[in-house]
Design an enzyme around this catalytic site. Structure first.
Site, PDB file in Angstrom:
ATOM      1  N   HIS A  18      34.062  30.212  42.810  1.00  0.00           N
ATOM      2  CA  HIS A  18      33.102  29.116  42.590  1.00  0.00           C
ATOM      3  C   HIS A  18      32.672  28.462  43.896  1.00  0.00           C
ATOM      4  CE1 HIS A  18      34.491  28.673  38.096  1.00  0.00           C
ATOM      5  NE2 HIS A  18      33.680  29.686  38.295  1.00  0.00           N
ATOM      6  N   ASP A  48      38.646  23.905  47.165  1.00  0.00           N
ATOM      7  CA  ASP A  48      39.297  22.995  48.117  1.00  0.00           C
ATOM      8  C   ASP A  48      39.898  23.662  49.355  1.00  0.00           C
ATOM      9  OD1 ASP A  48      41.754  24.083  47.105  1.00  0.00           O
ATOM     10  OD2 ASP A  48      41.912  22.493  45.610  1.00  0.00           O
ATOM     11  N   GLY A  66      47.250  27.088  36.335  1.00  0.00           N
ATOM     12  CA  GLY A  66      46.486  25.843  36.398  1.00  0.00           C
ATOM     13  C   GLY A  66      45.027  25.955  36.022  1.00  0.00           C
ATOM     14  N   CYS A  97      17.887  21.639  55.040  1.00  0.00           N
ATOM     15  CA  CYS A  97      18.277  22.948  55.555  1.00  0.00           C
ATOM     16  C   CYS A  97      17.614  23.189  56.906  1.00  0.00           C
ATOM     17  CB  CYS A  97      17.857  24.033  54.561  1.00  0.00           C
ATOM     18  SG  CYS A  97      18.134  25.704  55.188  1.00  0.00           S
ATOM     19  N   ARG A 111      34.672  13.442  47.143  1.00  0.00           N
ATOM     20  CA  ARG A 111      35.655  14.481  46.810  1.00  0.00           C
ATOM     21  C   ARG A 111      36.089  15.244  48.066  1.00  0.00           C
ATOM     22  NH1 ARG A 111      33.140  18.099  42.419  1.00  0.00           N
ATOM     23  NH2 ARG A 111      35.164  19.134  42.518  1.00  0.00           N
TER      24      ARG A 111
HETATM   25  C1  BJW Z   1      48.322  22.251  35.689  1.00  0.00           C
HETATM   26  C2  BJW Z   1      48.920  21.193  36.334  1.00  0.00           C
HETATM   27  C3  BJW Z   1      49.926  21.516  37.238  1.00  0.00           C
HETATM   28  C4  BJW Z   1      47.420  20.358  35.077  1.00  0.00           C
HETATM   29  N1  BJW Z   1      50.245  22.789  37.434  1.00  0.00           N
HETATM   30  N2  BJW Z   1      48.666  23.503  35.882  1.00  0.00           N
HETATM   31  C5  BJW Z   1      30.373  32.791  27.884  1.00  0.00           C
HETATM   32  C6  BJW Z   1      30.688  31.968  26.820  1.00  0.00           C
HETATM   33  C7  BJW Z   1      30.366  30.615  26.836  1.00  0.00           C
HETATM   34  C8  BJW Z   1      29.703  30.037  27.920  1.00  0.00           C
HETATM   35  C9  BJW Z   1      29.392  30.847  28.977  1.00  0.00           C
HETATM   36  C10 BJW Z   1      29.710  32.196  28.956  1.00  0.00           C
HETATM   37  N3  BJW Z   1      29.312  32.747  30.134  1.00  0.00           N
HETATM   38  C11 BJW Z   1      28.745  31.768  30.880  1.00  0.00           C
HETATM   39  C12 BJW Z   1      28.781  30.612  30.204  1.00  0.00           C
HETATM   40  C13 BJW Z   1      28.258  29.297  30.704  1.00  0.00           C
HETATM   41  C14 BJW Z   1      29.187  28.580  31.639  1.00  0.00           C
HETATM   42  C15 BJW Z   1      30.504  28.362  30.917  1.00  0.00           C
HETATM   43  O1  BJW Z   1      31.462  29.096  31.072  1.00  0.00           O
HETATM   44  N4  BJW Z   1      30.584  27.297  30.132  1.00  0.00           N
HETATM   45  C16 BJW Z   1      31.802  26.978  29.382  1.00  0.00           C
HETATM   46  C17 BJW Z   1      32.399  25.666  29.917  1.00  0.00           C
HETATM   47  C18 BJW Z   1      31.469  26.877  27.927  1.00  0.00           C
HETATM   48  N5  BJW Z   1      29.376  29.329  32.885  1.00  0.00           N
HETATM   49  C19 BJW Z   1      28.512  29.207  33.887  1.00  0.00           C
HETATM   50  O2  BJW Z   1      27.523  28.501  33.815  1.00  0.00           O
HETATM   51  C20 BJW Z   1      28.796  30.022  35.131  1.00  0.00           C
HETATM   52  N6  BJW Z   1      27.639  30.736  35.518  1.00  0.00           N
HETATM   53  C21 BJW Z   1      27.148  31.742  34.794  1.00  0.00           C
HETATM   54  O3  BJW Z   1      27.684  32.171  33.800  1.00  0.00           O
HETATM   55  O4  BJW Z   1      25.979  32.241  35.301  1.00  0.00           O
HETATM   56  C22 BJW Z   1      25.288  33.265  34.588  1.00  0.00           C
HETATM   57  C23 BJW Z   1      24.181  33.723  35.476  1.00  0.00           C
HETATM   58  C24 BJW Z   1      24.121  35.059  35.855  1.00  0.00           C
HETATM   59  C25 BJW Z   1      23.098  35.511  36.683  1.00  0.00           C
HETATM   60  C26 BJW Z   1      22.114  34.608  37.125  1.00  0.00           C
HETATM   61  C27 BJW Z   1      22.185  33.270  36.771  1.00  0.00           C
HETATM   62  C28 BJW Z   1      23.225  32.836  35.930  1.00  0.00           C
HETATM   63  C29 BJW Z   1      29.111  29.104  36.327  1.00  0.00           C
HETATM   64  C30 BJW Z   1      30.334  28.269  36.120  1.00  0.00           C
HETATM   65  C31 BJW Z   1      30.476  27.290  37.285  1.00  0.00           C
HETATM   66  C32 BJW Z   1      31.645  26.314  37.081  1.00  0.00           C
HETATM   67  N7  BJW Z   1      31.562  25.271  38.068  1.00  0.00           N
HETATM   68  C33 BJW Z   1      32.603  24.289  38.134  1.00  0.00           C
HETATM   69  C34 BJW Z   1      32.228  23.232  39.193  1.00  0.00           C
HETATM   70  C35 BJW Z   1      32.394  23.834  40.597  1.00  0.00           C
HETATM   71  C36 BJW Z   1      32.004  22.889  41.676  1.00  0.00           C
HETATM   72  C37 BJW Z   1      32.822  21.629  41.757  1.00  0.00           C
HETATM   73  O5  BJW Z   1      34.067  21.642  41.735  1.00  0.00           O
HETATM   74  O6  BJW Z   1      32.213  20.594  41.878  1.00  0.00           O
HETATM   75  O7  BJW Z   1      33.849  24.926  38.455  1.00  0.00           O
HETATM   76  S1  BJW Z   1      32.955  23.502  36.559  1.00  0.00           S
HETATM   77  C38 BJW Z   1      34.696  23.427  36.781  1.00  0.00           C
HETATM   78  O8  BJW Z   1      35.367  24.281  35.790  1.00  0.00           O
HETATM   79  C39 BJW Z   1      34.977  24.063  38.157  1.00  0.00           C
HETATM   80  C40 BJW Z   1      36.204  24.870  37.878  1.00  0.00           C
HETATM   81  O9  BJW Z   1      36.355  25.886  38.843  1.00  0.00           O
HETATM   82  C41 BJW Z   1      35.975  25.382  36.461  1.00  0.00           C
HETATM   83  C42 BJW Z   1      37.227  25.788  35.753  1.00  0.00           C
HETATM   84  O10 BJW Z   1      38.068  24.691  35.551  1.00  0.00           O
HETATM   85  P1  BJW Z   1      39.641  24.857  35.712  1.00  0.00           P
HETATM   86  O11 BJW Z   1      39.972  25.206  37.096  1.00  0.00           O
HETATM   87  O12 BJW Z   1      40.157  25.760  34.655  1.00  0.00           O
HETATM   88  O13 BJW Z   1      40.151  23.349  35.476  1.00  0.00           O
HETATM   89  P2  BJW Z   1      40.442  22.588  34.104  1.00  0.00           P
HETATM   90  O14 BJW Z   1      40.430  21.144  34.400  1.00  0.00           O
HETATM   91  O15 BJW Z   1      39.590  23.061  33.018  1.00  0.00           O
HETATM   92  O16 BJW Z   1      41.942  23.040  33.741  1.00  0.00           O
HETATM   93  C43 BJW Z   1      43.041  22.630  34.529  1.00  0.00           C
HETATM   94  C44 BJW Z   1      44.306  23.215  33.937  1.00  0.00           C
HETATM   95  O17 BJW Z   1      45.385  22.886  34.781  1.00  0.00           O
HETATM   96  C45 BJW Z   1      44.656  22.681  32.549  1.00  0.00           C
HETATM   97  O18 BJW Z   1      44.954  23.776  31.691  1.00  0.00           O
HETATM   98  C46 BJW Z   1      45.904  21.833  32.780  1.00  0.00           C
HETATM   99  O19 BJW Z   1      46.821  21.859  31.689  1.00  0.00           O
HETATM  100  C47 BJW Z   1      46.494  22.516  33.985  1.00  0.00           C
HETATM  101  N8  BJW Z   1      47.354  21.686  34.824  1.00  0.00           N
HETATM  102  N9  BJW Z   1      48.312  20.003  35.891  1.00  0.00           N
HETATM  103  C48 BJW Z   1      49.612  23.751  36.703  1.00  0.00           C
HETATM  104  N10 BJW Z   1      50.564  20.512  37.917  1.00  0.00           N
END
Ligand code: BJW
Length: 256
Positions: A121, A106, A192, A152, A72
């Site tokens: 993130h 990125d 997005g 590390c 990636r």
């Molecule tokens: C276009 C387009 C074009 C297409 N133009 N648009 C509350 C409720 C439920 C669950 C939870 C909650 N609170 C926490 C959670 C758990 C969890 C969570 O949210 N889970 C849900 C999925 C259910 N959250 C976590 O675990 C977070 N941590 C946390 O809460 O810690 C608590 C804690 C506190 C204190 C101590 C210890 C713990 C961490 C979340 C980390 C997310 N990580 C990732 C991977 C990052 C690394 C990597 O890239 O490898 O982050 S997952 C992935 O999702 C990535 C993204 O940043 C993130 C969001 O995704 P994004 O950007 O929205 O992408 P998509 O694909 O979902 O959407 C793309 C959109 O673009 C679409 O809508 C398309 O239509 C659109 N699109 N083409 C404009 N041309």
């Protein structure tokens, strides 16, 4: 329901002073970087997030996950910011305060010229030790090691990308600043993102709660669409330049 046209959105935010752009993977789609949740091409349609984006998954198979991030990383360094990133950077010429809060790792907003970018993130351009006690390493810091993943230089634990995996806390200072900016902005552009990953997805809700105008830019409806003030349907690389052009036109007009 507000009229969902670019002109109406530009009119609504024309006099804003403080803007937050909250971005997700979709803003980089037109740079050739896959989103996560697209049903066919999304990363999570091919890979299990619990294997690839958790600490437990990494410890289970460090070599596999490391190689995937290297792949990636290669895509990202070859990518260029697109018209959407560039339009977002141009907002700095139109409004006194513009903060980009991105979930992306990125670095393309910075490369497009945005100067105030909060990376919620993390970033794939830096590395940390396994439990993120030692952070901020560059690739050069372990270039002389043969082992992959490397170790590390401080504690000897596995090195990992400095990104936030599921179940991990977001960087506290970045999250604090993003929350403050979201609660105090006049307008937020949400570009997005599927708006399903928390706590990041709470930021637009915070902006709505504080009375900001929220403009969503996305080809598809999302979890946020019904609450946004405007939903502009289309890719960021098309809609954002149109929005910036409409804002520039308004500035030129005598009553703009
Ligand atoms: C276009 C387009 C074009 C297409 N133009 N648009 C509350 C409720 C439920 C669950 C939870 C909650 N609170 C926490 C959670 C758990 C969890 C969570 O949210 N889970 C849900 C999925 C259910 N959250 C976590 O675990 C977070 N941590 C946390 O809460 O810690 C608590 C804690 C506190 C204190 C101590 C210890 C713990 C961490 C979340 C980390 C997310 N990580 C990732 C991977 C990052 C690394 C990597 O890239 O490898 O982050 S997952 C992935 O999702 C990535 C993204 O940043 C993130 C969001 O995704 P994004 O950007 O929205 O992408 P998509 O694909 O979902 O959407 C793309 C959109 O673009 C679409 O809508 C398309 O239509 C659109 N699109 N083409 C404009 N041309």
């Amino acid at each position: 329901m507000a009229e969902n046209s670019v002109e109406a959105a530009a009119r609504a935010i024309g006099r804003a002073r403080s803007i937050v752009v909250f971005s997700g993977a979709g803003v980089s789609r037109e740079s050739g970087i896959a989103t996560f949740r697209d049903p066919e091409e999304g990363i999570w349609s091919k890979y299990d997030p619990m294997e690839m984006a958790t600490l437990e998954g990494y410890v289970r198979d460090p070599s596999f996950v490391w190689t995937w991030y290297e792949h990636r990383f290669g895509i990202v360094v070859d990518a260029e910011p697109n018209l959407g990133h560039r339009a977002i950077a141009e907002l700095e010429e139109l409004f006194p305060t513009v903060t980009v809060v991105t979930q992306n790792i990125d670095g393309l907003h910075q490369r497009a010229g945005s100067t105030d970018v909060i990376e919620l993130h993390g970033t794939m351009h830096r590395y940390a030790c396994l439990h993120r006690k030692h952070v901020g390493f560059k690739r050069d810091d372990f270039a002389d090691q043969e082992e992959r993943p490397p170790r590390c230089p401080v504690c000897g634990d596995l090195i990992r990308p400095e990104v936030v995996w599921f179940g991990e806390a977001l960087p506290a200072a970045e999250l604090d600043r993003a929350q403050l900016r979201s609660a105090a902005c006049d307008a937020m552009l949400v570009v997005g993102t599927s708006a399903v990953v928390f706590p990041a997805a709470a930021l637009p809700l915070q902006a709505i709660h504080s009375g900001a105008t929220v403009i969503e830019v996305n080809p598809e409806p999302t979890a946020l669409s019904r609450q946004a003030t405007f939903s502009l349907r289309g890719p960021g690389g098309e809609v954002l330049p149109q929005l910036v052009a409409a804002l520039q036109e308004r500035r030129k007009a005598p009553d703009g």
